[in-house]
Design an enzyme around this catalytic site. Structure first.
Site, mmCIF file in Angstrom:
data_model
loop_
_atom_site.group_PDB
_atom_site.id
_atom_site.type_symbol
_atom_site.label_atom_id
_atom_site.label_comp_id
_atom_site.label_asym_id
_atom_site.label_seq_id
_atom_site.Cartn_x
_atom_site.Cartn_y
_atom_site.Cartn_z
ATOM 1 N N GLU A 174 32.841 -27.103 85.459
ATOM 2 C CA GLU A 174 34.273 -27.421 85.383
ATOM 3 C C GLU A 174 34.836 -27.044 84.007
ATOM 4 O O GLU A 174 35.450 -27.859 83.321
ATOM 5 C CB GLU A 174 34.533 -28.906 85.720
ATOM 6 C CG GLU A 174 34.178 -29.224 87.165
ATOM 7 C CD GLU A 174 34.721 -30.544 87.700
ATOM 8 O OE1 GLU A 174 35.262 -31.353 86.927
ATOM 9 O OE2 GLU A 174 34.599 -30.765 88.925
ATOM 10 N N TYR A 240 36.630 -32.617 96.396
ATOM 11 C CA TYR A 240 36.358 -34.004 96.773
ATOM 12 C C TYR A 240 37.392 -34.473 97.782
ATOM 13 O O TYR A 240 38.565 -34.089 97.718
ATOM 14 C CB TYR A 240 36.422 -34.908 95.540
ATOM 15 C CG TYR A 240 35.195 -34.791 94.651
ATOM 16 C CD1 TYR A 240 34.029 -35.484 94.959
ATOM 17 C CD2 TYR A 240 35.204 -33.986 93.511
ATOM 18 C CE1 TYR A 240 32.905 -35.379 94.147
ATOM 19 C CE2 TYR A 240 34.076 -33.877 92.698
ATOM 20 C CZ TYR A 240 32.929 -34.573 93.032
ATOM 21 O OH TYR A 240 31.812 -34.479 92.233
ATOM 22 N N GLU A 296 29.772 -29.487 94.219
ATOM 23 C CA GLU A 296 30.235 -30.883 94.202
ATOM 24 C C GLU A 296 31.186 -31.070 95.380
ATOM 25 O O GLU A 296 32.196 -30.366 95.483
ATOM 26 C CB GLU A 296 30.944 -31.231 92.891
ATOM 27 C CG GLU A 296 29.984 -31.329 91.724
ATOM 28 C CD GLU A 296 30.622 -31.859 90.437
ATOM 29 O OE1 GLU A 296 31.565 -32.665 90.511
ATOM 30 O OE2 GLU A 296 30.148 -31.431 89.364
HETATM 31 O O1 AHR Z 1 30.744 -36.102 90.244
HETATM 32 C C1 AHR Z 1 31.531 -36.700 89.259
HETATM 33 C C2 AHR Z 1 32.271 -35.711 88.384
HETATM 34 O O2 AHR Z 1 33.214 -35.026 89.151
HETATM 35 C C3 AHR Z 1 31.444 -34.594 87.788
HETATM 36 O O3 AHR Z 1 30.803 -34.972 86.617
HETATM 37 C C4 AHR Z 1 32.474 -33.547 87.496
HETATM 38 O O4 AHR Z 1 31.935 -32.255 87.483
HETATM 39 C C5 AHR Z 1 33.513 -33.773 88.559
HETATM 40 O O5 AHR Z 1 34.784 -33.810 88.039
#
Ligand code: AHR
Length: 493
Positions: A174, A240, A296
């Site tokens: 990131e 996410y 992620e």
């Molecule tokens: O998974 C939690 C965080 O989410 C990670 O450290 C980061 O890469 C993302 O923003």
């Protein structure tokens, strides 16, 4: 009325890389410390400091690859702090995650031991944000060089004679945000510079993963592919599922049907995001040499009441199971570009497989999906023609059923089905085009009457898979009745 699908069992469309079932363990909250590492003197049964129960549970789901040490932590991690006698290791502040002291007791040797115990590939994420090119170069040399060199000698002094095999190496995390707030043009140049020194020693060939984009940020992918595609093997992507807003994400266990609907709707956006980033990648890499590495993904809710907000500890219900199942189906259906995915995170953080409380350990509904779906690892994808009925809520519609299918090396066909509608069954009639002989059909289902159901330390098996008897097979015709809110995996052999 039944919904009709066609599965072409005699045509294949790519291989579902087993690394799509990858995991991610960061120095965050109780993921590493307590979740994995308890130390050799702990009363919790362990092998050289690593919890036995956790290793056993993760081996059962055939974890193929594990990403470490972060996440945001990766860009403030200095690997030399985590080698040598533990009592001498530097204590540092984990500024990203709760401001707690990191004693560096879990470092390179401990991580590589964990991977050996799990039988999985390590995926190491290097530090670009606050590290140096030399530091990254020396880490690779320390881990993988077999000859006489300062770093290989240091590794031997620390008790490891032969080098480890390290295939996957990430150059920053990131870097558009916590990894240095860089512009894509700047990071593309930094990636080109850093990766030059990520060397292949002996027969250790590194698959270099550049920091990729997130969500709908397509400019990052465009610039990285244009400026640096030829230097990378993989490009990451983060997405996410956040039900509410960043400030108020919503509870993991206490939610309405509205929030159920929104969560699944947002999880399904993964399909659009992959398609759009993949279209850009196709422009610069039509042969799909560069893998999309979704390192992620998963649900992100408010932390459990009373827990440290910086530890990201959340429970995991049937809703999380459905998110995992529909997302894995999306990855299968994009398997020609998606070469790895790492759900965040393995233990006690975000959409975890495993939760621990001291010596107690439970597995989550998401774990059960990974267990049921592991049959797809490295199998050939079978194309599915299907247009789902919709699940309607307050005038909005999303597809009710998600499907993917594959055939493994033994010739078994597996079909994964999700019915996301909390109120209605889904009746399916599937034509298994090309199926030669009538075969045996078996199935497994994960479902519950209550969408909030989850496993607790008091009731660790409140939600677990059961045999599924709602499907029949006659010749090439399969019919299935999926209960509301269910994940089903069928096996035809
Ligand atoms: O998974 C939690 C965080 O989410 C990670 O450290 C980061 O890469 C993302 O923003």
């Amino acid at each position: 009325m039944s919904q009709k699908a066609i599965i072409n069992t005699d045509i294949t469309a790519g291989i579902i890389n087993k690394n799509i079932y990858g995991h991610f363990a960061e120095h965050l909250g109780r993921c590493i410390y307590e979740g994995i590492w308890v130390g050799e003197d702990s009363p919790i049964p362990n092998t050289q400091g690593i919890r036995n129960d956790v290793v056993q549970a993760l081996k059962k789901i055939q974890i193929p690859v594990l990403r470490w040490p972060g996440g945001c932590f990766a860009d403030e991690y200095h690997w030399k702090d985590g080698i040598g006698p533990r009592e001498n290791r530097k204590r540092m502040l984990n500024t990203h995650w709760g401001g707690v002291i990191e004693n560096n007791h879990f470092g390179t040797h401990e991580f590589m031991l964990l991977c050996e115990m799990l039988g999985c590939e390590p995926y190491i994420n290097g530090n670009v944000g606050s590290g140096t090119v030399q530091e990254m170069q020396e880490w690779v040399e320390y881990m993988t060089f077999d000859g006489e060199s300062p770093m290989a000698n240091l590794r031997r002094e620390n008790g490891r004679h032969t080098p480890w095999h390290v295939k996957y190496f990430g150059v920053g995390n990131e870097n558009w945000g916590c990894g240095g707030n860089m512009r894509p043009e700047y990071y593309a140049d930094e990636f080109r510079r850093y990766q030059t020194y990520v060397r292949n020693y002996g027969d250790n060939k590194i698959y270099k993963i550049a920091c990729g984009s997130h969500d709908h940020n397509y400019e990052w992918t465009e610039v990285l592919m244009r400026e640096a595609a030829r230097f990378m093997n993989g490009l990451s992507l983060h997405y996410y599922t956040i039900t509410g807003t960043w400030q108020h994400k919503g509870s993991a266990t206490d939610f309405t049907e509205d929030e159920w609907f929104t969560t699944i709707k947002k999880a399904l956006v993964m399909d659009e995001i992959i398609s759009k980033h993949a279209t850009i990648m196709d422009k610069y890499d039509p042969d799909k040499r560069v893998g999309m590495i979704v390192d992620e993904w998963g649900t992100w809710f408010d932390v459990e009441p009373g827990t440290n907000p910086g530890f990201l500890y959340q429970q995991n219900t049937l809703r999380d199971a459905l998110v995992a199942a529909v997302t894995l189906n999306i990855f299968h259906n994009h398997c020609e570009r998606v070469q790895m995915a790492n759900i965040a995170q393995t233990i006690n953080v975000l959409q975890a497989m495993i939760l621990t409380e001291g010596e107690k350990m439970i597995v989550t509904p998401t774990y059960h999906v990974f267990d049921m779906y592991k049959v797809h690892q490295d199998a050939a994808r079978l194309p599915v023609e299907f247009s789902s009925d919709t699940y309607e809520h307050n005038g909005e519609h999303i597809p009710q059923v998600s499907i993917s299918a594959s055939r493994n090396a033994q010739g078994q066909i597996h079909i994964s089905l999700c019915n996301i509608d909390p109120k209605s069954e889904a009746n399916l009639s599937i034509e298994l085009r090309g199926l030669e002989e009538t075969a045996k059909l078996t199935g497994t289902v994960l479902t519950a009457a209550d969408m909030h159901l989850h496993n607790t330390f008091e009731q660790p098996e409140a939600l677990k898979p059961a045999d599924f008897h709602g499907a029949t097979l006659m010749g090439q015709g399969l019919s299935a009745k999926l209960p509301p809110m269910s994940v089903v995996v069928l096996t035809i052999e």
